[in-house]
Write a protein that holds these residues in place. Structure first.
Motif, PDB file in Angstrom:
ATOM      1  N   GLY A 119       9.611  -3.498   0.311  1.00 16.87           N
ATOM      2  CA  GLY A 119       9.238  -2.329   1.093  1.00 16.87           C
ATOM      3  C   GLY A 119       9.946  -1.074   0.636  1.00 16.87           C
ATOM      4  N   GLU A 120      11.223  -1.183   0.295  1.00 17.55           N
ATOM      5  CA  GLU A 120      11.997  -0.012  -0.115  1.00 17.55           C
ATOM      6  C   GLU A 120      11.509   0.569  -1.441  1.00 17.55           C
ATOM      7  N   LYS A 121      10.943  -0.278  -2.311  1.00 17.80           N
ATOM      8  CA  LYS A 121      10.575   0.174  -3.655  1.00 17.80           C
ATOM      9  C   LYS A 121       9.069   0.366  -3.841  1.00 17.80           C
ATOM     10  N   ILE A 122       8.282   0.314  -2.763  1.00 17.69           N
ATOM     11  CA  ILE A 122       6.831   0.421  -2.887  1.00 17.69           C
ATOM     12  C   ILE A 122       6.425   1.813  -3.356  1.00 17.69           C
ATOM     13  N   VAL A 123       5.514   1.847  -4.347  1.00 18.06           N
ATOM     14  CA  VAL A 123       4.946   3.119  -4.799  1.00 18.06           C
ATOM     15  C   VAL A 123       3.426   3.085  -4.791  1.00 18.06           C
ATOM     16  N   GLY A 124       2.849   1.875  -4.692  1.00 15.80           N
ATOM     17  CA  GLY A 124       1.392   1.760  -4.692  1.00 15.80           C
ATOM     18  C   GLY A 124       0.969   0.394  -4.197  1.00 15.80           C
ATOM     19  N   ALA A 125      -0.344   0.197  -4.058  1.00 11.17           N
ATOM     20  CA  ALA A 125      -0.858  -1.086  -3.571  1.00 11.17           C
ATOM     21  C   ALA A 125      -2.282  -1.298  -4.052  1.00 11.17           C
ATOM     22  N   LYS A 126      -2.667  -2.583  -4.144  1.00 11.06           N
ATOM     23  CA  LYS A 126      -4.041  -2.961  -4.461  1.00 11.06           C
ATOM     24  C   LYS A 126      -4.586  -3.823  -3.331  1.00 11.06           C
ATOM     25  N   ALA A 127      -5.837  -3.638  -2.990  1.00 12.88           N
ATOM     26  CA  ALA A 127      -6.545  -4.494  -2.033  1.00 12.88           C
ATOM     27  C   ALA A 127      -7.738  -5.091  -2.759  1.00 12.88           C
TER      28      ALA A 127
ATOM     29  N   ILE B 121      -6.877  -9.240   0.027  1.00 15.13           N
ATOM     30  CA  ILE B 121      -5.746  -9.782  -0.729  1.00 15.13           C
ATOM     31  C   ILE B 121      -4.923  -8.584  -1.202  1.00 15.13           C
ATOM     32  N   ILE B 122      -3.691  -8.476  -0.716  1.00 11.97           N
ATOM     33  CA  ILE B 122      -2.878  -7.289  -0.947  1.00 11.97           C
ATOM     34  C   ILE B 122      -1.816  -7.562  -2.007  1.00 11.97           C
ATOM     35  N   GLU B 123      -1.729  -6.639  -2.972  1.00 14.93           N
ATOM     36  CA  GLU B 123      -0.718  -6.709  -4.025  1.00 14.93           C
ATOM     37  C   GLU B 123       0.091  -5.419  -3.989  1.00 14.93           C
ATOM     38  N   ILE B 124       1.415  -5.522  -3.994  1.00  9.73           N
ATOM     39  CA  ILE B 124       2.289  -4.356  -3.893  1.00  9.73           C
ATOM     40  C   ILE B 124       2.802  -3.965  -5.281  1.00  9.73           C
ATOM     41  N   ILE B 125       2.772  -2.665  -5.558  1.00 11.41           N
ATOM     42  CA  ILE B 125       3.298  -2.115  -6.815  1.00 11.41           C
ATOM     43  C   ILE B 125       4.626  -1.430  -6.493  1.00 11.41           C
ATOM     44  N   THR B 126       5.693  -1.779  -7.205  1.00 12.04           N
ATOM     45  CA  THR B 126       7.021  -1.235  -6.920  1.00 12.04           C
ATOM     46  C   THR B 126       7.571  -0.476  -8.117  1.00 12.04           C
ATOM     47  N   ASN B 127       8.593   0.335  -7.824  1.00 10.66           N
ATOM     48  CA  ASN B 127       9.327   1.052  -8.861  1.00 10.66           C
ATOM     49  C   ASN B 127      10.796   1.069  -8.458  1.00 10.66           C
TER      50      ASN B 127
END
Length: 620
Positions: free
Chosen positions: A439-447, A463-469
């Protein structure tokens, strides 16, 4: 549960060709009209044409399973649209050797209409899900999610028929896959059938799941039940004759069926009581069917007059139905020294108990029977007052969905784990549910593989995929977006600790109010300070306070407890103070108006009662 010896379109149809299968279907279900038979034939021929020469992994023709599913739905008195959906339920999953879909949505809609197409599409959607239930809570979330993702209850009924037929024909696959399918059925589909009031489907699914998940236990129970068959028959026949004799004296016509309890029910009793199957005695049951509610209560009196009832085993589900609409009288009596379970119900209650929500599609000549029988809705759902409403199947199920789901959505991780979130939750909520670091590093997401804004409300079954940085961090704008308490707390804590410009005014005001409310004694002291200001007739405040207090602090009315005065606000004797438990410095003491104190994470749960130690008054 043995294999049928003669041809039955509902079960064993492996050695017959398509024309014979269709002919046998109509012999088994003669209730359908000429128009309905024509629609069925059109769907059957369409399936046969599209799947010609296709076999399943077990080597059997593709068409056998869809016919059995359709037969199960017809046997449950479903309407022809639903039966056709049984025929076509996997039609969109057929691909050619180049992995091109053989059948298009438009083709099915042109031939069979929007209703059938929608049900088949939603059934395929469920089939494509990666169902992965590791806990009871996850399994319940998946069951709720299945309701959330569809608009027509017949989708669930088609899928239940599909799962039941697969369980009946599970022999052909390898043992490891058998256990996986059995686990899915016992976790998801059997409880779902129970929730919809379909007891016969639930019981058979449970027994079949036990057969493949615990073969030794299943065979042990089967052997015990078989060994005592003759003894049981004589015992039950004697009980049945006594009940019939008394019922005739009261001019009540009844039907009685006798049986041993379902294998899975016996297995659960073994586990609950930590006993072997041969140590259990309450394995026998009678079911009495009569015509009216008043006859049910007369019969329970007759039964209790014949045999002594066991304490705590009488249940009145007629006056107080189960949430799935189930109605019956239950009692357990001691008959010839053995416990005997007896159920008493009317014919209508029995139909409801066997078919549940499916019973609302009962065929009635001259009626549009794809509509719910409005008169029976109150039986299915006693939690809502539906008796006087003109409901169709669509809005009836919509109300049912609202009751079961509330304000929740269900989405998936890429691995297939189901995540339950409040309605309106976004990708940030999902990320914090997975892990705080995510959660702290989330910058984007895919559904479902497509990029979405992280502040967009998620939808059921995505179906959720989290993009982090690694350079990303929480922001104040995120705090205003999120719906879950975990996300709010974690973002707030990070901002308090790392953002010097962050001021959560609402939270601080509330905390200050909470603290003030819990410190009446300190407020009295503060009032005394106001009555004796620093510059009034040369009065020395510190001297005044030293006359009242020792300068030490009592912790929850106890002396000599380790404490530390906070350096940020430097509380002085007589100040309004507040304390909290720290890890390394004992009890930390702050002034109650200290902003640093108000920003400490989770401070409400760490507060302890503190006060300045008063000096003992000297008597003159």
């Amino acid at each position: 549960m043995s294999e049928p010896k003669t041809f039955d379109v509902r079960t064993n149809i492996s050695e017959f060709n398509p024309d014979v299968l269709e002919e046998e279907f109509f012999k088994a279900f003669p209730r359908f009209s000429a128009d309905e038979r024509a629609e069925f034939s059109k769907a059957w021929k369409f399936l046969v044409e599209k799947t010609l020469n296709i076999t399943r992994s077990c080597g059997k023709p593709y068409i056998l399973h869809p016919m059995r599913v359709a037969a199960l739905l017809a046997d449950a008195n479903m309407d022809m649209d639903c039966v056709i959906c049984g025929i076509l339920h996997s039609i969109f999953e057929i691909y050619d050797e180049n992995m091109n879909q053989k059948v298009s949505v438009e083709e099915v809609e042109n031939l069979f209409g929007k209703t059938v197409t929608r049900i088949v599409l939603d059934t395929s959607k469920i089939t494509s899900l990666k169902i992965n239930s590791k806990t009871i809570q996850q399994a319940d979330s998946i069951r709720k999610m299945l309701f959330a993702m569809i608009d027509d209850v017949r989708v669930i009924l088609v899928k239940l028929a599909d799962r039941l037929d697969r369980m009946r024909n599970l022999k052909a696959i390898e043992p490891k896959k058998q256990r996986l399918v059995a686990a899915e059925v016992i976790d998801i589909w059997a409880p779902l059938a129970d929730r919809l009031g379909m007891q016969s489907v639930k019981s058979e699914m449970e027994d079949l799941s036990l057969k493949y998940s615990n073969p030794d236990g299943f065979q042990q129970i089967k052997k015990l039940v078989s060994q005592k068959k003759d003894e049981r028959a004589a015992y039950l026949e004697n009980a049945v004759n006594k009940i019939k004799e008394q019922a005739e004296k009261n001019n009540i016509k009844i039907e009685i069926t006798a049986r041993a309890k379902h294998f899975y029910s016996i297995y659960q009793k073994m586990r609950k009581r930590n006993k072997g199957a041969d140590e259990l005695f309450d394995l026998l049951a009678l079911r009495i069917i009569c015509h009216t509610n008043s006859e049910c209560y007369t019969l329970i009196g007759i039964v209790h007059g014949l045999w002594k009832p066991m304490d705590g085993r009488f249940k009145d589900y007629i006056a107080m139905p189960k949430s799935n609409g189930y109605q019956s009288l239950h009692t357990t009596v001691v008959c010839d020294g053995k416990p005997l379970e007896i159920q008493i119900r009317t014919e209508a209650m029995h139909n409801q108990a066997e078919h549940g929500v499916a019973s609302h599609w009962l065929y009635k000549k001259g009626m549009n029977h794809d509509k719910v029988d409005v008169n029976s809705l109150a039986i299915f759902n006693q939690l809502q007052n539906l008796k006087n409403e003109n409901l169709t199947d669509e809005n009836f199920f919509s109300q049912l969905k609202g009751e079961l789901l509330g304000d929740e959505i269900f989405v998936f991780t890429p691995k297939g784990d189901v995540v339950q979130l409040p309605a309106g939750s976004c990708a940030i909520d999902f990320a914090y549910h997975v892990h705080s670091a995510v959660g702290e590093k989330i910058v984007g997401a895919k559904a479902d593989g497509k990029i979405i804004p992280i502040n967009t409300a998620l939808k059921n079954t995505q179906i959720i995929e989290i993009i982090t940085n690694p350079q990303a961090h929480p922001t104040e704008s995120q705090l205003k977006i999120v719906k879950t308490s975990k996300a709010r707390q974690k973002i707030h804590s990070w901002l308090v600790a790392n953002d010097p410009n962050f001021v959560d005014k609402a939270a601080e005001a509330q905390r200050a109010a909470d603290i003030a409310a819990n410190n009446d004694k300190a407020r009295v002291i503060q009032e005394e300070k106001r009555r004796h200001p620093r510059k009034k007739e040369g009065l020395n405040l510190s001297k005044l306070m030293s006359e009242h207090y020792t300068g030490k602090i009592k912790i929850e009315n106890t002396k000599n407890v380790l404490y530390t005065l906070a350096g940020c606000c430097q509380p002085k004797v007589g100040d309004l103070i507040i304390g909290y438990s720290s890890k390394n410095k004992g009890i930390m003491i702050h002034r109650a108006d200290c902003l640093t104190f108000l920003r400490i994470p989770n401070i409400e749960n760490r507060i302890v009662e503190v006060e300045w130690e008063p000096r003992e008054k000297r008597e003159n």
